[in-house]
Write an enzyme that holds these catalytic residues in place. Structure first.
Site, mmCIF file in Angstrom:
data_model
loop_
_atom_site.group_PDB
_atom_site.id
_atom_site.type_symbol
_atom_site.label_atom_id
_atom_site.label_comp_id
_atom_site.label_asym_id
_atom_site.label_seq_id
_atom_site.Cartn_x
_atom_site.Cartn_y
_atom_site.Cartn_z
ATOM 1 N N HIS A 44 50.820 36.763 44.283
ATOM 2 C CA HIS A 44 49.997 36.483 42.951
ATOM 3 C C HIS A 44 51.091 36.131 41.851
ATOM 4 O O HIS A 44 52.421 36.498 42.454
ATOM 5 C CB HIS A 44 48.809 37.836 43.135
ATOM 6 C CG HIS A 44 48.621 37.643 44.272
ATOM 7 N ND1 HIS A 44 47.379 36.537 44.353
ATOM 8 C CD2 HIS A 44 48.125 38.579 45.256
ATOM 9 C CE1 HIS A 44 46.816 37.779 45.320
ATOM 10 N NE2 HIS A 44 47.729 38.897 45.833
ATOM 11 N N GLU A 58 46.636 43.559 41.572
ATOM 12 C CA GLU A 58 47.495 43.501 42.158
ATOM 13 C C GLU A 58 48.818 43.318 42.250
ATOM 14 O O GLU A 58 50.348 43.425 42.551
ATOM 15 C CB GLU A 58 47.031 42.798 43.823
ATOM 16 C CG GLU A 58 47.630 42.762 45.173
ATOM 17 C CD GLU A 58 46.865 41.590 45.944
ATOM 18 O OE1 GLU A 58 45.967 41.265 46.176
ATOM 19 O OE2 GLU A 58 47.323 41.113 46.954
ATOM 20 N N HIS A 111 51.347 42.683 49.454
ATOM 21 C CA HIS A 111 49.880 42.729 48.692
ATOM 22 C C HIS A 111 49.838 44.319 48.554
ATOM 23 O O HIS A 111 49.883 44.619 49.671
ATOM 24 C CB HIS A 111 49.449 41.026 49.882
ATOM 25 C CG HIS A 111 49.885 40.234 49.986
ATOM 26 N ND1 HIS A 111 49.043 39.499 48.568
ATOM 27 C CD2 HIS A 111 50.925 39.343 49.653
ATOM 28 C CE1 HIS A 111 49.258 38.112 48.664
ATOM 29 N NE2 HIS A 111 50.322 38.618 49.129
ATOM 30 N N GLU A 174 50.216 44.693 53.632
ATOM 31 C CA GLU A 174 49.132 45.147 52.713
ATOM 32 C C GLU A 174 48.971 46.804 52.494
ATOM 33 O O GLU A 174 48.565 47.479 53.587
ATOM 34 C CB GLU A 174 47.677 44.791 52.989
ATOM 35 C CG GLU A 174 47.292 43.220 53.199
ATOM 36 C CD GLU A 174 46.609 42.687 51.945
ATOM 37 O OE1 GLU A 174 47.107 43.238 51.378
ATOM 38 O OE2 GLU A 174 46.715 41.963 52.176
HETATM 39 ZN ZN LIG Z 1 46.898 39.410 47.688
#
Ligand SMILES: [Zn+2]
Length: 211
Positions: A44, A58, A111, A174
């Protein structure tokens, strides 16, 4: 096809040294395949906040974590390339292009997770091509060991950046759920993000030693 040309028969005694040369060539190729570059991809950025609860975005968590991984890997003598090192939007194809730009490289996208209801918790690592499976396994194992977060495992997924990074092993990590109050309270501290970064970096270094 007629009988083999006689000059081939005369060459037979040389086959042993040819085979040695072939093996040497293979070993050189294997040695050359050991990676020396890690492309880190903080997810992002810019207008794309990623998962967000209140002011916890995030995009900020991913960038901070990736910077910490960058410092740790540089201490190990690895070259690190960041797809972004500040709060800017980078289109997904540009990220995958960075993953394909270098030979002998790894691509690691970082992420933080989200699910509706907030019950999801823990860490998971994704790969797409089988070439990413081993790297994902190392990172996941060290990430769990270092953070003691719930182990959601190594999974295959079709995410753009790992599907389109085809030249090198590619994974997407993640690092916990922004949507989970317990995970979130951890990830909001720099001390815990340092542990996440150590887990990822140690996984990469262990993968390098094993290959
Ligand atoms: Zn993400």
């Amino acid at each position: 096809m007629g009988p083999p040309p006689t000059h081939l028969l005369h060459d037979l005694p040389r086959m042993g040294s040819l085979r040695l040369a072939f093996i040497a060539l293979c070993l050189c190729t294997l040695t050359a395949r050991a990676f020396d570059t890690v492309v880190l991809d903080p997810g992002h950025g810019g207008h794309d906040r990623g998962a967000a609860i209140g002011y916890v975005f995030e995009k900020h968590l991913a960038l901070d974590t990736a910077r910490r991984v960058e410092q740790l890997l540089k201490k190990e003598g690895l070259r690190v390339v960041m797809t972004r090192s500040r709060d800017v939007f980078i289109p997904l194809p540009d990220r995958a292009a960075a993953g394909n730009r270098y030979g002998n490289a790894l691509f690691v996208s970082i992420h933080y997770n989200y699910n509706r209801g907030g019950s999801g918790s823990g860490v998971e690592t994704y790969y797409h091509a089988s070439s990413g499976y081993s790297l994902a396994s190392y990172i996941q194992a060290y990430l769990v060991q270092r953070t003691r977060m719930i182990n959601r495992g190594v999974k295959s997924a079709n995410f753009h950046v790992i599907r389109n990074t085809t030249r090198n092993p590619a994974v997407l990590v993640e690092c916990g759920f922004v949507s989970n109050s317990s995970d979130r309270s951890h990830m909001m501290t720099g001390e815990f993000r340092a542990r996440i970064a150590e887990g990822i970096a140690q996984g990469i270094v262990a993968f390098k030693r094993a290959h």
